[in-house]
Write a protein that holds these residues in place. Structure first.
Motif, PDB file in Angstrom:
ATOM      1  N   LEU A  36       0.853  -1.182   0.000  1.00 15.01           N
ATOM      2  CA  LEU A  36       0.000   0.000   0.000  1.00 15.01           C
ATOM      3  C   LEU A  36       0.890   1.232   0.000  1.00 15.01           C
ATOM      4  N   PRO A  37       0.604   2.227  -0.829  1.00 14.57           N
ATOM      5  CA  PRO A  37       1.432   3.431  -0.826  1.00 14.57           C
ATOM      6  C   PRO A  37       1.176   4.248   0.435  1.00 14.57           C
ATOM      7  N   ILE A  38       2.226   4.835   0.978  1.00 21.49           N
ATOM      8  CA  ILE A  38       2.098   5.711   2.152  1.00 21.49           C
ATOM      9  C   ILE A  38       2.335   7.152   1.722  1.00 21.49           C
ATOM     10  N   VAL A  39       3.552   7.450   1.270  1.00 20.66           N
ATOM     11  CA  VAL A  39       3.901   8.818   0.891  1.00 20.66           C
ATOM     12  C   VAL A  39       5.171   8.777   0.048  1.00 20.66           C
ATOM     13  N   ALA A  40       5.345   9.789  -0.781  1.00 21.34           N
ATOM     14  CA  ALA A  40       6.579   9.937  -1.550  1.00 21.34           C
ATOM     15  C   ALA A  40       7.530  10.847  -0.779  1.00 21.34           C
ATOM     16  N   SER A  41       8.811  10.631  -0.964  1.00 24.02           N
ATOM     17  CA  SER A  41       9.809  11.496  -0.325  1.00 24.02           C
ATOM     18  C   SER A  41       9.716  12.899  -0.930  1.00 24.02           C
ATOM     19  N   PRO A  42      10.217  13.907  -0.222  1.00 18.12           N
ATOM     20  CA  PRO A  42      10.129  15.280  -0.730  1.00 18.12           C
ATOM     21  C   PRO A  42      10.755  15.468  -2.114  1.00 18.12           C
ATOM     22  N   ASP A  43      11.798  14.719  -2.436  1.00 19.00           N
ATOM     23  CA  ASP A  43      12.442  14.861  -3.745  1.00 19.00           C
ATOM     24  C   ASP A  43      11.772  14.010  -4.829  1.00 19.00           C
ATOM     25  N   GLY A  44      10.756  13.204  -4.452  1.00 21.87           N
ATOM     26  CA  GLY A  44      10.040  12.382  -5.411  1.00 21.87           C
ATOM     27  C   GLY A  44      10.792  11.155  -5.880  1.00 21.87           C
ATOM     28  N   GLU A  45      11.945  10.876  -5.278  1.00 20.34           N
ATOM     29  CA  GLU A  45      12.755   9.728  -5.687  1.00 20.34           C
ATOM     30  C   GLU A  45      12.304   8.423  -5.049  1.00 20.34           C
ATOM     31  N   TRP A  46      11.742   8.502  -3.869  1.00 22.95           N
ATOM     32  CA  TRP A  46      11.379   7.307  -3.094  1.00 22.95           C
ATOM     33  C   TRP A  46       9.888   7.269  -2.825  1.00 22.95           C
ATOM     34  N   LEU A  47       9.343   6.068  -2.787  1.00 23.43           N
ATOM     35  CA  LEU A  47       7.968   5.849  -2.386  1.00 23.43           C
ATOM     36  C   LEU A  47       7.995   4.960  -1.147  1.00 23.43           C
ATOM     37  N   TYR A  48       7.360   5.430  -0.074  1.00 25.38           N
ATOM     38  CA  TYR A  48       7.245   4.625   1.136  1.00 25.38           C
ATOM     39  C   TYR A  48       5.984   3.789   1.029  1.00 25.38           C
ATOM     40  N   VAL A  49       6.094   2.521   1.375  1.00 23.07           N
ATOM     41  CA  VAL A  49       4.975   1.593   1.255  1.00 23.07           C
ATOM     42  C   VAL A  49       4.821   0.772   2.526  1.00 23.07           C
ATOM     43  N   GLN A  50       3.582   0.358   2.769  1.00 24.17           N
ATOM     44  CA  GLN A  50       3.272  -0.594   3.827  1.00 24.17           C
ATOM     45  C   GLN A  50       3.219  -1.955   3.172  1.00 24.17           C
ATOM     46  N   GLY A  51       4.024  -2.874   3.670  1.00 28.65           N
ATOM     47  CA  GLY A  51       4.108  -4.198   3.079  1.00 28.65           C
ATOM     48  C   GLY A  51       2.868  -5.035   3.318  1.00 28.65           C
ATOM     49  N   ARG A  96      10.108  10.931   9.306  1.00 27.02           N
ATOM     50  CA  ARG A  96      10.472  11.062  10.722  1.00 27.02           C
ATOM     51  C   ARG A  96       9.298  10.810  11.662  1.00 27.02           C
ATOM     52  N   ALA A  97       8.084  11.125  11.232  1.00 27.05           N
ATOM     53  CA  ALA A  97       6.909  10.938  12.084  1.00 27.05           C
ATOM     54  C   ALA A  97       5.903  10.067  11.359  1.00 27.05           C
ATOM     55  N   TYR A  98       5.210   9.235  12.122  1.00 29.45           N
ATOM     56  CA  TYR A  98       4.228   8.334  11.526  1.00 29.45           C
ATOM     57  C   TYR A  98       3.139   8.031  12.553  1.00 29.45           C
ATOM     58  N   ALA A  99       2.038   7.534  12.049  1.00 25.89           N
ATOM     59  CA  ALA A  99       0.940   7.067  12.892  1.00 25.89           C
ATOM     60  C   ALA A  99       0.301   5.884  12.175  1.00 25.89           C
ATOM     61  N   TYR A 100      -0.364   5.038  12.949  1.00 24.40           N
ATOM     62  CA  TYR A 100      -1.038   3.902  12.334  1.00 24.40           C
ATOM     63  C   TYR A 100      -2.236   3.502  13.183  1.00 24.40           C
ATOM     64  N   THR A 101      -3.164   2.823  12.544  1.00 28.11           N
ATOM     65  CA  THR A 101      -4.308   2.260  13.250  1.00 28.11           C
ATOM     66  C   THR A 101      -4.180   0.746  13.212  1.00 28.11           C
ATOM     67  N   PHE A 102      -4.780   0.114  14.221  1.00 29.41           N
ATOM     68  CA  PHE A 102      -4.695  -1.343  14.249  1.00 29.41           C
ATOM     69  C   PHE A 102      -5.974  -1.935  14.821  1.00 29.41           C
TER      70      PHE A 102
END
Length: 116
Positions: A36-51, A96-102
């Motif tokens: 699942l996509p989370i967010v892209a890095s500020p420079d647009g080079e990286w995509l953070y994903v939830q596995g 640097r900061a994150y939140a999640y639901t469970f």
């Protein structure tokens, strides 16, 4: 990631980058089937994903040009008793900061002795 494109799941349920102007998506190399996509890095080079839905939830980053995948962190509540699933992760673009639901399911087991 750059204001001209966005990431979502394509018709094959895999992550893809789509142009806001339209057209076919480009699959995200390095993405796993249930990412699942989370967010892209500020420079647009990286995509953070939830596995995929394992516990602890794995957060990784994928280099959008090369497909290189790197683990970032594992998420599990401080008291994991009864935790069944990490539903959704949100994160700042600098990671640097994150939140999640469970989802948590707790129950009580009672032992009754001496009933007739």
């Amino acid at each position: 990631p750059d204001g001209e494109r966005f990431v979502t799941r394509g018709t094959d349920r895999r992550l893809a980058v789509f142009a806001i102007a339209g057209g076919p998506g480009q699959p995200v190399a390095g993405a796993l089937g249930r990412d699942l996509p989370i967010v892209a890095s500020p420079d647009g080079e990286w995509l953070y994903v939830q596995g995929p839905g394992d516990l602890p939830a794995e957060v990784a980053r994928i280099h959008l040009r090369t497909g290189r995948r790197e683990p970032v962190r594992s998420l599990l509540p401080p008291d994991p008793a009864g935790t069944m699933d990490i539903l959704r992760v949100v994160m700042t673009p600098d990671a640097r900061a994150y939140a999640y639901t469970f989802v948590r399911a707790l129950s009580a087991l009672y032992l009754v002795d001496g009933l007739r």
